[in-house]
Design an enzyme around this catalytic site. Sequence first.
Site, PDB file in Angstrom:
ATOM      1  N   GLU A 145      16.930  46.319  91.026  1.00  0.00           N
ATOM      2  CA  GLU A 145      16.936  46.757  89.626  1.00  0.00           C
ATOM      3  C   GLU A 145      15.638  46.360  88.925  1.00  0.00           C
ATOM      4  O   GLU A 145      14.789  45.669  89.495  1.00  0.00           O
ATOM      5  CB  GLU A 145      18.171  46.173  88.925  1.00  0.00           C
ATOM      6  CG  GLU A 145      19.452  46.691  89.574  1.00  0.00           C
ATOM      7  CD  GLU A 145      20.727  46.284  88.850  1.00  0.00           C
ATOM      8  OE1 GLU A 145      20.680  45.405  87.977  1.00  0.00           O
ATOM      9  OE2 GLU A 145      21.786  46.871  89.177  1.00  0.00           O
TER      10      GLU A 145
ATOM     11  N   GLU B 209      21.024  52.369  99.222  1.00  0.00           N
ATOM     12  CA  GLU B 209      20.931  53.401 100.262  1.00  0.00           C
ATOM     13  C   GLU B 209      19.519  53.945 100.383  1.00  0.00           C
ATOM     14  O   GLU B 209      19.000  54.150 101.484  1.00  0.00           O
ATOM     15  CB  GLU B 209      21.866  54.573  99.945  1.00  0.00           C
ATOM     16  CG  GLU B 209      23.339  54.236  99.978  1.00  0.00           C
ATOM     17  CD  GLU B 209      23.891  53.815  98.619  1.00  0.00           C
ATOM     18  OE1 GLU B 209      23.199  53.101  97.878  1.00  0.00           O
ATOM     19  OE2 GLU B 209      25.023  54.213  98.320  1.00  0.00           O
TER      20      GLU B 209
END
Length: 160
Positions: free
Chosen positions: A64, A75
């Site tokens: 993040e 992913e």
Amino acid sequence: MKEQKITTTYEVYPNLEALPAEARFLMQKAIAAREQAYAPYSKFKVGAAVALENGVIVIGSNQENAAYPTGLCAERVAVFSAGANHPGVTITQIAITAAASDYELSEPVTSCGACRQALLEYEHNQDSLIEIFFMGASGTVVKTKSVANLLPLNFNSSYL
Ligand code: THU
């Protein structure tokens, strides 16, 4: 006008222990990756492990950023790393697991739409399907035999 129907198929395993050994090992790698996620804002950690046909496992976790949209899902971190470090090597399986910090996530969380699209490109570029396994922090594991199962009516490079 003709109505068409699309169906999809997936398998449900009662828990991590019920997975075949190879997939269980891969999910354990995803769990370890999940613990290393950088998710100070959502506090929702996701781990992914990509198995290559040469035996290499590439991991990723969500990363993040204070400027929220800059972050990236686990992913895509994993599959882009596989593509960058092992270009052209066939992907056989991907295991994905998510955990929330303030409650027990006991059901599988499936990939967001952007990740499905990113994963699809790799499946489309190789001549075999990619099996995907999804799990929460505990509970059942969902398996599907192809990324395409997750993205009906998909857009891909064949149109370009
Ligand atoms: N996230 C993933 O890593 N994968 C997904 O498929 C869905 C969401 C991450 C992004 C963000 O860091 C956090 O989970 C909450 O959305």
